[in-house]
Design a protein around this motif. Structure first.
Motif, mmCIF file in Angstrom:
data_model
loop_
_atom_site.group_PDB
_atom_site.id
_atom_site.type_symbol
_atom_site.label_atom_id
_atom_site.label_comp_id
_atom_site.label_asym_id
_atom_site.label_seq_id
_atom_site.Cartn_x
_atom_site.Cartn_y
_atom_site.Cartn_z
ATOM 1 N N GLY A 175 0.981 -2.530 1.273
ATOM 2 C CA GLY A 175 0.290 -1.969 2.160
ATOM 3 C C GLY A 175 -0.761 -2.452 3.012
ATOM 4 N N VAL B 282 4.460 -0.436 -1.196
ATOM 5 C CA VAL B 282 3.680 0.414 -2.019
ATOM 6 C C VAL B 282 4.654 0.968 -3.259
ATOM 7 C CG1 VAL B 282 2.607 2.546 -2.204
ATOM 8 C CG2 VAL B 282 2.151 0.991 0.014
ATOM 9 N N ARG C 116 4.165 0.640 -7.270
ATOM 10 C CA ARG C 116 4.161 1.977 -7.929
ATOM 11 C C ARG C 116 5.086 1.817 -9.287
ATOM 12 N NH1 ARG C 116 6.582 6.347 -9.177
ATOM 13 N NH2 ARG C 116 8.286 5.631 -8.091
ATOM 14 N N PRO D 236 -1.863 -1.814 -4.777
ATOM 15 C CA PRO D 236 -0.707 -1.103 -4.143
ATOM 16 C C PRO D 236 -0.878 -0.580 -2.624
ATOM 17 C CG PRO D 236 -0.991 -0.092 -6.442
ATOM 18 C CD PRO D 236 -2.162 -0.973 -5.929
ATOM 19 N N VAL D 237 -2.133 -0.343 -2.540
ATOM 20 C CA VAL D 237 -2.280 0.141 -0.744
ATOM 21 C C VAL D 237 -3.555 -0.425 -0.414
ATOM 22 C CG1 VAL D 237 -2.482 2.045 0.869
ATOM 23 C CG2 VAL D 237 -1.257 2.403 -1.207
ATOM 24 N N PHE E 15 -2.306 3.852 5.525
ATOM 25 C CA PHE E 15 -1.391 4.606 4.796
ATOM 26 C C PHE E 15 -1.449 6.099 4.697
ATOM 27 C CE2 PHE E 15 0.095 6.182 0.427
ATOM 28 C CZ PHE E 15 1.196 5.599 0.485
#
Length: 321
Positions: free
Chosen positions: A55, A64, A68, A87-88, A94
């Protein structure tokens, strides 16, 4: 690096423990904080530090999703060393489903950043100052832009022998030898001596199961190879087992010579020979249909999935043999 003592964002990371931290370095004009969740898992034994990011471009959702699943299935918990998952990275992009940072800049074009620069530049600076120094390896997940669907592939510098070997271990169908982009996250980490695998797969604002599976299994193979944790059983049960990747040293885009409705005839990842039919462009009224043929032999590593293209649009990305 040995991880006898580790501290991240002011938090002592103890062996065998997991932590959820927040990188908080700025506020928007509304007073809203820019907080980026960082999930850290440290093994009980010493080992390398692996950073896994997604991300950086806020609309590249598939990366992402890969991270996850790595976290939800507890694959990010090593026996040796440390796994840091972000993740982001571009959390506001996002939220808004946009590529850019809130100040309109591409975060992946401002590294290593500056403490007195733009909002994106300041954010990049803090990542490089507070997280990057303790990292040994990085897997950075990306997708194709807009309607361009990339075959799963890892990109590494052609002169980086260790990263090329890691790319083969990752096991995506293609390894693309590509120079780093100026001021990108990959370039900034490489300049610090870190080993970086940039994964490309799928397109923006989309989640694809095949791409997700390739990204997950690749991360497990790398962790297994680095001695962080054995994933032999997990990899054995996964679809799409590791293949010998095709290494691509150069490639070129096929561009539309006409505007109109686009019809690809070939599958992503397939090998084509000079003269093979790739697709066609036609007008909406049935007056013409122009055939597109391969100019040389190569593998198709990206296809534009837009049903309508304009003259000059990139429609096929094909390796050069």
């Amino acid at each position: 690096m040995p991880n006898s003592k580790m501290e991240l964002l002011g938090q002592a990371i103890l062996p065998g423990k997991g932590f959820l931290l927040n990188l908080d370095i700025a506020k928007l004009h509304t007073g809203t904080k820019i907080e980026v969740p960082i999930i850290v898992q440290r093994g009980k034994k010493p080992g390398p530090v692996l950073l896994i990011t997604g991300g950086i471009h806020g609309n590249e959702i598939n990366g992402v999703e890969i991270i996850r699943q790595l976290i939800s299935k507890k694959y990010n918990r090593p026996d040796c060393g440390t796994v840091i998952c972000i993740p982001v990275v571009n959390i506001f992009g996002f939220l808004n489903q946009t590529r850019q940072f809130p100040d309109g800049r591409d975060l992946n074009r401002v590294f290593p950043g500056s403490p007195r620069g733009s909002l994106a530049s300041r954010f990049a600076y803090h990542i490089m100052k507070e997280i990057a120094p303790m990292v040994d390896y990085c897997i950075d997940y990306h997708t194709g832009a807009e309607s361009r669907f990339n075959a799963p592939q890892t990109r590494v510098n052609k002169d980086d022998i260790e990263s090329k070997e890691l790319a083969k271990v990752f096991g995506a169908p293609f390894v693309v030898l590509a120079n780093t982009r100026e001021k990108s996250f990959r370039e900034a980490l490489a300049n610090m001596g870190k080993k970086v695998l940039l994964f490309e797969g799928g397109k923006s604002l989309d989640i694809n199961d095949r791409v997700t599976q390739s990204g997950i299994s690749g991360a497990l193979r790398v962790m297994d190879h680095l001695g962080m944790r054995s994933f032999a059983e997990e990899l054995k049960s996964m679809e799409g087992r590791s293949l010998q990747p095709v290494t691509i040293e150069s490639s070129q885009w096929v561009r539309a010579k006409y505007s109109g409705m686009f019809h690809p005839f070939i599958a992503l990842g397939s090998h084509v020979k000079k003269g093979d039919l790739l697709g066609s462009v036609s007008d909406p009224f049935g007056n013409f249909e122009r055939i597109i043929k391969a100019a040389a032999n190569g593998h198709v590593i990206c296809i534009n999935q837009s049903p309508i293209v304009n003259q000059g649009d990139a429609i096929f990305h094909i390796s050069q043999e």
